[in-house]
Scaffold this active site. Sequence first.
Site, mmCIF file in Angstrom:
data_model
loop_
_atom_site.group_PDB
_atom_site.id
_atom_site.type_symbol
_atom_site.label_atom_id
_atom_site.label_comp_id
_atom_site.label_asym_id
_atom_site.label_seq_id
_atom_site.Cartn_x
_atom_site.Cartn_y
_atom_site.Cartn_z
ATOM 1 N N ASN A 53 0.924 -1.230 0.081
ATOM 2 C CA ASN A 53 0.042 -0.026 -0.019
ATOM 3 C C ASN A 53 0.909 1.130 0.162
ATOM 4 O O ASN A 53 1.017 2.026 0.838
ATOM 5 C CB ASN A 53 -0.964 -0.086 1.072
ATOM 6 C CG ASN A 53 -2.143 0.974 1.028
ATOM 7 O OD1 ASN A 53 -2.411 1.251 -0.089
ATOM 8 N ND2 ASN A 53 -2.850 1.704 2.136
ATOM 9 N N HIS A 88 7.600 5.751 0.867
ATOM 10 C CA HIS A 88 8.322 4.435 0.348
ATOM 11 C C HIS A 88 9.001 4.858 -1.042
ATOM 12 O O HIS A 88 10.159 4.346 -1.045
ATOM 13 C CB HIS A 88 7.382 3.196 0.077
ATOM 14 C CG HIS A 88 6.449 2.661 1.142
ATOM 15 N ND1 HIS A 88 4.897 3.070 1.198
ATOM 16 C CD2 HIS A 88 6.691 2.256 2.366
ATOM 17 C CE1 HIS A 88 4.616 2.420 2.433
ATOM 18 N NE2 HIS A 88 5.671 2.211 2.899
ATOM 19 N N GLY A 126 11.841 4.171 7.041
ATOM 20 C CA GLY A 126 11.392 5.914 6.959
ATOM 21 C C GLY A 126 11.531 6.219 8.633
ATOM 22 O O GLY A 126 11.048 5.368 9.686
ATOM 23 N N SER A 168 1.134 7.984 5.465
ATOM 24 C CA SER A 168 1.479 6.657 6.261
ATOM 25 C C SER A 168 0.093 5.954 5.462
ATOM 26 O O SER A 168 -0.802 6.140 4.844
ATOM 27 C CB SER A 168 0.736 6.667 7.620
ATOM 28 O OG SER A 168 0.400 5.553 8.025
#
Length: 281
Positions: free
Chosen positions: A28, A33, A148, A186
Amino acid sequence: MQIVHTIDELRAQLKAFRRPAFVPTMGNLHEGHIALVKQARPLGDVTVSSIFVNRLQFAPHEDFDSYPRTLGADAERLEAAGCDVVFAPREKDLYPEAQTFKVHPATDLSDILEGHFRPGFFIGVSTVVMKLFSCVFAGMPAGVAAFGKKDYQQVMVVRRMVQQFALPIEILAGETQRAGDGLALSSRNSYLAPAEREEAVHLSQALRALGEAARSASDLPALEAQAMHALARRGWKPDYLTVRRRADLMPPRHGQLAAEPLVVLGAAKLGNTRLIDNLEI
Ligand code: PAF
């Protein structure tokens, strides 16, 4: 870009390389990312990302079953970012039998903050990260893995694990990517209803306000409690909003507030969605 599911397929893809740049994810994917992939890529000779929703780091009441699985869209984004290999194991590929050997991180770091509110979380994270590292880096002279900073404590746990097991892996900590209003990106933001999404920015705002007030505070615990009450009055259920030393995530020593590198960390539930964020101050 190759998408592989088994450990053997992954190792076959990596055979000709000596320094993988690796970005582990649960899928997701968002810009956070993708930024990690772009940062890690020039540091290795092959770029690998894993997509695996790791049951071991979810408590029974948490969102393992509903966690979004979006392999097709994730693969497209990874390819566009220059990823070479996507490792997307099924559960039976990574855990063909119950994973009874686990990595237990030092409790001083892993039983506080996230670990306090999510018992066993860092055992699940450390175990899967160690296993993924073994899949990607076994036999390699060196490598880089990127995480992260939104998961601040996770980065610290992984760094310490790598150091204590003398793994030849450099850990890269990528800055938190934020939406225009300041909300930390997120995967779980996709759970927020539109009104919650508007409200969500108040977590990073509360952290910023706490960070600004902290330097001159005479009673830090009282200030932290006030910050939590303020969020609670807006309808949140805060787990913690706290100022900690960056070095070890312990409370700063009395009188040392101005001297030590600090980080403000917070976790709070908005409706059914638990959000975390932090700011280095
Ligand atoms: O940060 C995450 O997405 C996960 O905790 C990780 C590092 C991929 C392990 O499952």
